[in-house]
Design an enzyme around this catalytic site. Structure first.
Site, PDB file in Angstrom:
ATOM      1  N   HIS A 146       0.988  -1.277  -0.339  1.00 54.89           N
ATOM      2  CA  HIS A 146      -0.070   0.046  -0.443  1.00 54.89           C
ATOM      3  C   HIS A 146       1.076   1.463  -0.275  1.00 54.89           C
ATOM      4  O   HIS A 146       1.790   1.565   0.740  1.00 54.89           O
ATOM      5  CB  HIS A 146      -1.110  -0.390   1.407  1.00 54.89           C
ATOM      6  CG  HIS A 146      -1.849  -1.356   1.092  1.00 54.89           C
ATOM      7  ND1 HIS A 146      -1.225  -2.059   1.500  1.00 54.89           N
ATOM      8  CD2 HIS A 146      -3.512  -1.070   1.004  1.00 54.89           C
ATOM      9  CE1 HIS A 146      -2.594  -2.942   1.654  1.00 54.89           C
ATOM     10  NE2 HIS A 146      -3.842  -2.497   0.899  1.00 54.89           N
ATOM     11  N   LYS A 173      -1.603  -7.809  -4.657  1.00 57.76           N
ATOM     12  CA  LYS A 173      -2.085  -6.493  -4.797  1.00 57.76           C
ATOM     13  C   LYS A 173      -0.765  -5.470  -4.833  1.00 57.76           C
ATOM     14  O   LYS A 173      -0.383  -5.608  -3.468  1.00 57.76           O
ATOM     15  CB  LYS A 173      -3.301  -7.007  -3.351  1.00 57.76           C
ATOM     16  CG  LYS A 173      -3.635  -5.400  -3.243  1.00 57.76           C
ATOM     17  CD  LYS A 173      -4.513  -5.923  -2.123  1.00 57.76           C
ATOM     18  CE  LYS A 173      -5.301  -4.453  -1.428  1.00 57.76           C
ATOM     19  NZ  LYS A 173      -6.238  -4.458  -0.265  1.00 57.76           N
ATOM     20  N   LYS A 317     -14.118  23.628 -20.287  1.00 56.97           N
ATOM     21  CA  LYS A 317     -15.284  23.203 -21.930  1.00 56.97           C
ATOM     22  C   LYS A 317     -13.836  24.401 -22.410  1.00 56.97           C
ATOM     23  O   LYS A 317     -14.205  24.234 -23.871  1.00 56.97           O
ATOM     24  CB  LYS A 317     -15.966  24.051 -21.725  1.00 56.97           C
ATOM     25  CG  LYS A 317     -17.493  23.248 -20.864  1.00 56.97           C
ATOM     26  CD  LYS A 317     -18.674  23.582 -20.877  1.00 56.97           C
ATOM     27  CE  LYS A 317     -19.442  22.983 -19.715  1.00 56.97           C
ATOM     28  NZ  LYS A 317     -21.047  23.210 -19.891  1.00 56.97           N
ATOM     29  N   ASP A 355     -24.228  21.789 -24.817  1.00 55.28           N
ATOM     30  CA  ASP A 355     -25.244  23.323 -24.410  1.00 55.28           C
ATOM     31  C   ASP A 355     -26.421  23.890 -25.305  1.00 55.28           C
ATOM     32  O   ASP A 355     -27.081  24.036 -24.247  1.00 55.28           O
ATOM     33  CB  ASP A 355     -24.618  23.643 -23.547  1.00 55.28           C
ATOM     34  CG  ASP A 355     -23.246  23.055 -22.392  1.00 55.28           C
ATOM     35  OD1 ASP A 355     -24.058  21.685 -22.011  1.00 55.28           O
ATOM     36  OD2 ASP A 355     -22.415  23.350 -22.123  1.00 55.28           O
ATOM     37  N   ALA A 478     -29.174  27.208 -15.202  1.00 60.54           N
ATOM     38  CA  ALA A 478     -28.461  26.026 -15.366  1.00 60.54           C
ATOM     39  C   ALA A 478     -28.302  25.040 -14.538  1.00 60.54           C
ATOM     40  O   ALA A 478     -27.973  23.537 -14.587  1.00 60.54           O
ATOM     41  CB  ALA A 478     -27.192  26.656 -16.549  1.00 60.54           C
ATOM     42  N   GLN A 508     -29.211  18.300 -24.310  1.00 58.64           N
ATOM     43  CA  GLN A 508     -27.806  18.319 -24.064  1.00 58.64           C
ATOM     44  C   GLN A 508     -26.720  16.769 -24.760  1.00 58.64           C
ATOM     45  O   GLN A 508     -26.688  16.232 -25.612  1.00 58.64           O
ATOM     46  CB  GLN A 508     -27.136  19.370 -23.720  1.00 58.64           C
ATOM     47  CG  GLN A 508     -26.609  19.362 -21.669  1.00 58.64           C
ATOM     48  CD  GLN A 508     -25.326  17.942 -21.558  1.00 58.64           C
ATOM     49  OE1 GLN A 508     -24.833  17.867 -22.051  1.00 58.64           O
ATOM     50  NE2 GLN A 508     -26.579  17.384 -20.643  1.00 58.64           N
TER      51      GLN A 508
HETATM   52  P1  NAP Z   1     -17.888  27.909 -16.038  1.00 56.31           P
HETATM   53  O1  NAP Z   1     -17.119  28.135 -18.053  1.00 56.31           O
HETATM   54  O2  NAP Z   1     -16.342  27.868 -14.844  1.00 56.31           O
HETATM   55  O3  NAP Z   1     -18.198  29.818 -15.706  1.00 56.31           O
HETATM   56  C1  NAP Z   1     -18.256  29.683 -14.632  1.00 56.31           C
HETATM   57  C2  NAP Z   1     -19.520  31.312 -14.534  1.00 56.31           C
HETATM   58  O4  NAP Z   1     -19.808  31.278 -13.069  1.00 56.31           O
HETATM   59  C3  NAP Z   1     -18.419  32.572 -15.049  1.00 56.31           C
HETATM   60  O5  NAP Z   1     -18.951  33.341 -15.803  1.00 56.31           O
HETATM   61  C4  NAP Z   1     -17.752  32.816 -13.129  1.00 56.31           C
HETATM   62  O6  NAP Z   1     -17.890  34.349 -13.217  1.00 56.31           O
HETATM   63  C5  NAP Z   1     -19.377  33.184 -12.829  1.00 56.31           C
HETATM   64  N1  NAP Z   1     -19.183  32.762 -11.263  1.00 56.31           N
HETATM   65  C6  NAP Z   1     -18.912  31.242 -10.801  1.00 56.31           C
HETATM   66  N2  NAP Z   1     -18.816  31.033  -9.246  1.00 56.31           N
HETATM   67  C7  NAP Z   1     -19.432  32.391  -8.499  1.00 56.31           C
HETATM   68  C8  NAP Z   1     -19.389  32.730  -7.920  1.00 56.31           C
HETATM   69  N3  NAP Z   1     -19.928  32.353  -6.666  1.00 56.31           N
HETATM   70  N4  NAP Z   1     -20.235  34.269  -8.066  1.00 56.31           N
HETATM   71  C9  NAP Z   1     -20.567  34.822  -9.631  1.00 56.31           C
HETATM   72  N5  NAP Z   1     -20.031  34.209  -9.921  1.00 56.31           N
HETATM   73  C10 NAP Z   1     -19.547  33.254 -10.236  1.00 56.31           C
HETATM   74  O7  NAP Z   1     -18.589  27.197 -15.748  1.00 56.31           O
HETATM   75  P2  NAP Z   1     -19.489  26.305 -17.559  1.00 56.31           P
HETATM   76  O8  NAP Z   1     -19.600  25.452 -17.969  1.00 56.31           O
HETATM   77  O9  NAP Z   1     -20.168  27.170 -17.637  1.00 56.31           O
HETATM   78  O10 NAP Z   1     -20.536  25.902 -15.990  1.00 56.31           O
HETATM   79  C11 NAP Z   1     -21.899  26.915 -15.345  1.00 56.31           C
HETATM   80  C12 NAP Z   1     -23.056  26.560 -14.605  1.00 56.31           C
HETATM   81  O11 NAP Z   1     -23.462  26.049 -15.242  1.00 56.31           O
HETATM   82  C13 NAP Z   1     -22.750  24.992 -13.555  1.00 56.31           C
HETATM   83  O12 NAP Z   1     -23.237  25.514 -12.155  1.00 56.31           O
HETATM   84  C14 NAP Z   1     -22.317  24.043 -14.406  1.00 56.31           C
HETATM   85  O13 NAP Z   1     -23.588  22.785 -13.628  1.00 56.31           O
HETATM   86  C15 NAP Z   1     -23.780  24.275 -15.426  1.00 56.31           C
HETATM   87  N6  NAP Z   1     -24.350  23.987 -16.574  1.00 56.31           N
HETATM   88  C16 NAP Z   1     -25.383  23.117 -16.500  1.00 56.31           C
HETATM   89  C17 NAP Z   1     -25.605  22.077 -17.400  1.00 56.31           C
HETATM   90  C18 NAP Z   1     -27.013  21.367 -17.143  1.00 56.31           C
HETATM   91  O14 NAP Z   1     -26.739  20.995 -18.978  1.00 56.31           O
HETATM   92  N7  NAP Z   1     -27.983  22.465 -17.426  1.00 56.31           N
HETATM   93  C19 NAP Z   1     -24.569  22.598 -18.596  1.00 56.31           C
HETATM   94  C20 NAP Z   1     -23.675  23.382 -18.914  1.00 56.31           C
HETATM   95  C21 NAP Z   1     -23.475  24.109 -17.294  1.00 56.31           C
HETATM   96  P3  NAP Z   1     -16.274  35.066 -13.655  1.00 56.31           P
HETATM   97  O15 NAP Z   1     -16.391  35.133 -14.840  1.00 56.31           O
HETATM   98  O16 NAP Z   1     -16.296  35.551 -12.544  1.00 56.31           O
HETATM   99  O17 NAP Z   1     -15.146  33.542 -13.004  1.00 56.31           O
END
Ligand code: NAP
Length: 533
Positions: A146, A173, A317, A355, A478, A508
C-alpha cells in the site's frame, strides 16, 4: 502459476447472481469492517444478498477478538468465500499489537479453512516460508503493498510486482494513491501486462476508475462496500453502484470507455443517464466520473481508442477547444466544447457544443407555455431581452444561442471584463453582477443563470435578489442540483415561468448520446432516469 480465477473455474462458492452471464472474471469483494463478530456475520449475509463474490474480513476492526473461537464462527457462518486481513498500523490498518501474534492469527485462519489471506509485503517472505508445507491447496495468499502518498513510475511498479512475486505470492496486490487521474493509467498498464493474478487499485477520488475499469483490464478483484462511506480504503464505490450504475459484470476488454470530465464532478448525474441507456440498447460502453485537474494531460495519457468519448463540464469546456484536433464551427464561435468524440479510425478528437441546443430549446418551450404559442416554426425568443448571468462555457452557449434566435442579449458577470468581451462577440450589452439587481429597462425579460451559484451544497445562494425577478417572464437556471434552485423558487413566487437546468441537461445529453453511440437517444428513458434523482 495458475492465472485463472479459482472462484470462477472451480465454482467454489458461486455468487448465484447469474454469474454465467458475466463478461469478465474480476471478482467483487465486500470489505467487512465491524467491531463485533455479530455485526460481521450480519454484514456477510448482506454481502451475499448483494451478489458479492467474496468478503474481506478486516480482523483489525474488531474490538474484542478471541482468535480461535471467533475465526471458527466467521468461517462457518460466512455464506461466501473468505479473505482474512489483519492490517497493522504500519500499513494503514488498526492493529498495533505484537507482530508474531498477528501472523499466527493469519496462519490459524488458513488452517481453519479461509479461502484467501492477505499478508503485507514487508513480512510476506518470512510468513510464506513459515507456512511452507502446511498450506492447504485451496488457499490463496495475497501479498499486498500500500502506498498512501502517490503512484510510482511504471518501472518502479514493475519492480514492485517482481518483488511481491518473489515472496511466493499466489496473488499480487498493489494499492497506490492517485494524486492525478493520469496516475491510474500506470496501474492499468501493469495490470494488463501482468503474468500473475493481480489486484491493482488506486485510492482516492481521482483513482475511482481503477476500481471500475479493472474489469476491462483484467484485474483479479475490486472492492464494493455495503454502504456509502463505510470503506476500508479511500475511494471505494458501493457494490450497488458497481452492479446498477456501472454494469460491472458486463465490462470486458472491448468495452468502450466514456466519461464526464470535470472538477468537481462527483455530483454529475451523467453516468446514471448514459449507463442505463447503454445497457438497454445493448451498447458495449461504460460511462464514468473523471475528476480531471489538467485536461491536456488527461487526453494525452488516455489516448487509445478505448477511451471513446467525453462530456466536459466545469472548468474544462474552454480548454477543451484547444485540446481537440477538430472543433465544430458553432462550438468554436461559442469558445466552449462540452462533447468530445474520438474517431475510432484514427483516434482524432472532435469537439462539439451541445449545451446551447439543450438550453435554448428548453427556454423556448417555457416561453411557448407561458404565452400559449403553438407555432414551432419561429422562435419565441425573437425580439426578447435575454439576460445571461455568467460568461463561462454555459454563459457563452446561452448568449450565442439566444442571439441566433433573434434575442437582444445582455451579459452580467462577476468579472465585468468577461461580460464585456462576450457581449461584444454576440453584439449585446454588458453588466457587472452587482448592477443586475437594478437592471429593469422593460417587463417580460428572459433570465438565464449560467454560474454555479445556488448549486449543491450552497443551495441558499442566489445570483439575483428576489425583488428584481418580477421583471422577468421566464427564468432559467443551468444549475440542476437541486432541480429547483433558490433563484427558481423565488422567480416562481414572483410570477415567472421557470425552466430547470434539468431540461437543458436532458436536451444536451440527447445530442451527446447520438454522437457517442451513433444510435438515436432513448428520450423517454432519459426522462424516466432523471426523474428518479
Ligand atoms: P465556467 O466556464 O467555469 O463559468 C463559470 C461562470 O460562473 C463564470 O462566469 C464565473 O464568473 C461565474 N461564477 C462562478 N462562481 C461564481 C460566484 N461564486 N459568484 C459569481 N459568479 C461566479 O462554468 P460553466 O461550464 O459555464 O458552468 C456553469 C454552471 O452551469 C455550472 O453550475 C454547471 O453545472 C451548469 N451547467 C449546467 C448544464 C446543464 O445541462 N444543466 C450544462 C452546462 C453547465 P467569473 O468570470 O467572474 O469567474
Amino acid at each position: 502459476m495458475d492465472t485463472a480465477n479459482p472462484l470462477l473455474v472451480s465454482g467454489l462458492k458461486m455468487a448465484g447472481d447469474g454469474s454465467e452471464m458475466r463478461k469478465n472474471p474480476t471478482l467483487i469483494c465486500v470489505p467487512i469492517m465491524a467491531d463485533s463478530i455479530d455485526k460481521m456475520v450480519a454484514d456477510m449475509a448482506k454481502a451475499k444478498a448483494s451478489n458479492a463474490d467474496l468478503v474481506e474480513i478486516r480482523l483489525d476492526s474488531l474490538k474484542n477478538f478471541n482468535p480461535f473461537e471467533d475465526l471458527k464462527v466467521l468461517i462457518k457462518e460466512c455464506p461466501l468465500p473468505t479473505l482474512f486481513t489483519y492490517r497493522p498500523v504500519w500499513e494503514g490498518g488498526m492493529y498495533d499489537g505484537d507482530e508474531k501474534e498477528r501472523l499466527d492469527v493469519l496462519q490459524l485462519a488458513m488452517e481453519l479453512g479461509a479461502d484467501y489471506i492477505d499478508v503485507e509485503l514487508k513480512v510476506a517472505h518470512e510468513f510464506i516460508k513459515s507456512i511452507n508445507g502446511k498450506k492447504p491447496e485451496k488457499i490463496k495468499v495475497i501479498v499486498s503493498s500500500h502506498n498512501y502518498q502517490n503512484t510510482p513510475s511504471v518501472e518502479a511498479l514493475g519492480n514492485l510486482v517482481a518483488k511481491i512475486q518473489s515472496t511466493g505470492a499466489d496473488i499480487v496486490k498493489i494499492a497506490t494513491t492517485a494524486v492525478d487521474i493520469t496516475d491510474v493509467a500506470r496501474i492499468f498498464q501493469i495490470t494488463v501486462h501482468s503474468q500473475v493474478p493481480i489486484i491493482g487499485l488506486v485510492m482516492g477520488e481521482r483513482g475511482l476508475i481503477s476500481r471500475i475499469l479493472c474489469a476491462k483490464f483484467g484485474g483479479y478483484l475490486t472492492f464494493g462496500t455495503l454502504e456509502p462511506g463505510v470503506i476500508s480504503a479511500p475511494g471505494q464505490p458501493t457494490i450497488k453502484d458497481l452492479f446498477d450504475l456501472y454494469n460491472f459484470r458486463q465490462l470486458g476488454p472491448d468495452t468502450k470507455v466514456y466519461g464526464i470530465i470535470g472538477k468537481p464532478v462527483g455530483h454529475s448525474k451523467s453516468p446514471m443517464l448514459y449507463n442505463e441507456a447503454f445497457k438497454s440498447a445493448g451498447f458495449n460502453g461504460v460511462f464514468v466520473h473523471l475528476l480531471v485537474d489538467d485536461l491536456a494531460k488527461f487526453l494525452q495519457t488516455y489516448s487509445s481508442i478505448d477511451f471513446a468519448g467525453f462530456s466536459c463540464t466545469i472548468p474544462h469546456k474552454e480548454a477543451a477547444v484547444k485540446c481537440c484536433d477538430e472543433v465544430d464551427p458553432i462550438a468554436k464561435s461559442i469558445g466552449a466544447v462540452n462533447c468530445i468524440v474520438r474517431s475510432q479510425s484514427d483516434g482524432k478528437l472532435f469537439g462539439y457544443n451541445t449545451d446551447y441546443i439543450g438550453a435554448i430549446s428548453a427556454i423556448e418551450d417555457g416561453l411557448r407555455a407561458r404565452y400559449n404559442i403553438s407555432s414551432i416554426t419561429s422562435s419565441p425568443l425573437a425580439g426578447k431581452l435575454f439576460v445571461v448571468i455568467g460568461a463561462g462555457g454555459a454563459g457563452k452557449a446561452l448568449a450565442y444561442g439566444a442571439k441566433q434566435k433573434g434575442a437582444r442579449v445582455v451579459v452580467a458577470n462577476r468579472t465585468y471584463e468577461r461580460a464585456r468581451e462576450l457581449a461584444d462577440v454576440v453584439g449585446g450589452d454588458a453588466l457587472s453582477l452587482d448592477d443586475l439587481a437594478c437592471f429593469h429597462p422593460e417587463e417580460g425579460m428572459v433570465l438565464a443563470n449560467t454560474t454555479s451559484i445556488g448549486m449543491q451544497p450552497k443551495i441558499d445562494e442566489t445570483p439575483i435578489p428576489k425583488n428584481a425577478l418580477k421583471y422577468y417572464s421566464v427564468v432559467f437556471d443551468a444549475v440542476y442540483t437541486p432541480k429547483i434552485t433558490r433563484m427558481l423558487q423565488e422567480a416562481e413566487e414572483a410570477g415567472a415561468t421557470i425552466v430547470s437546468g434539468l431540461e437543458m441537461f436532458i436536451g444536451q445529453a440527447y445530442e451527446q448520446y447520438e454522437r457517442f453511440t451513433g444510435l438515436p437517444a432513448p428520450k423517454e428513458q432519459f426522462r424516466r432516469t432523471m426523474s428518479k434523482y
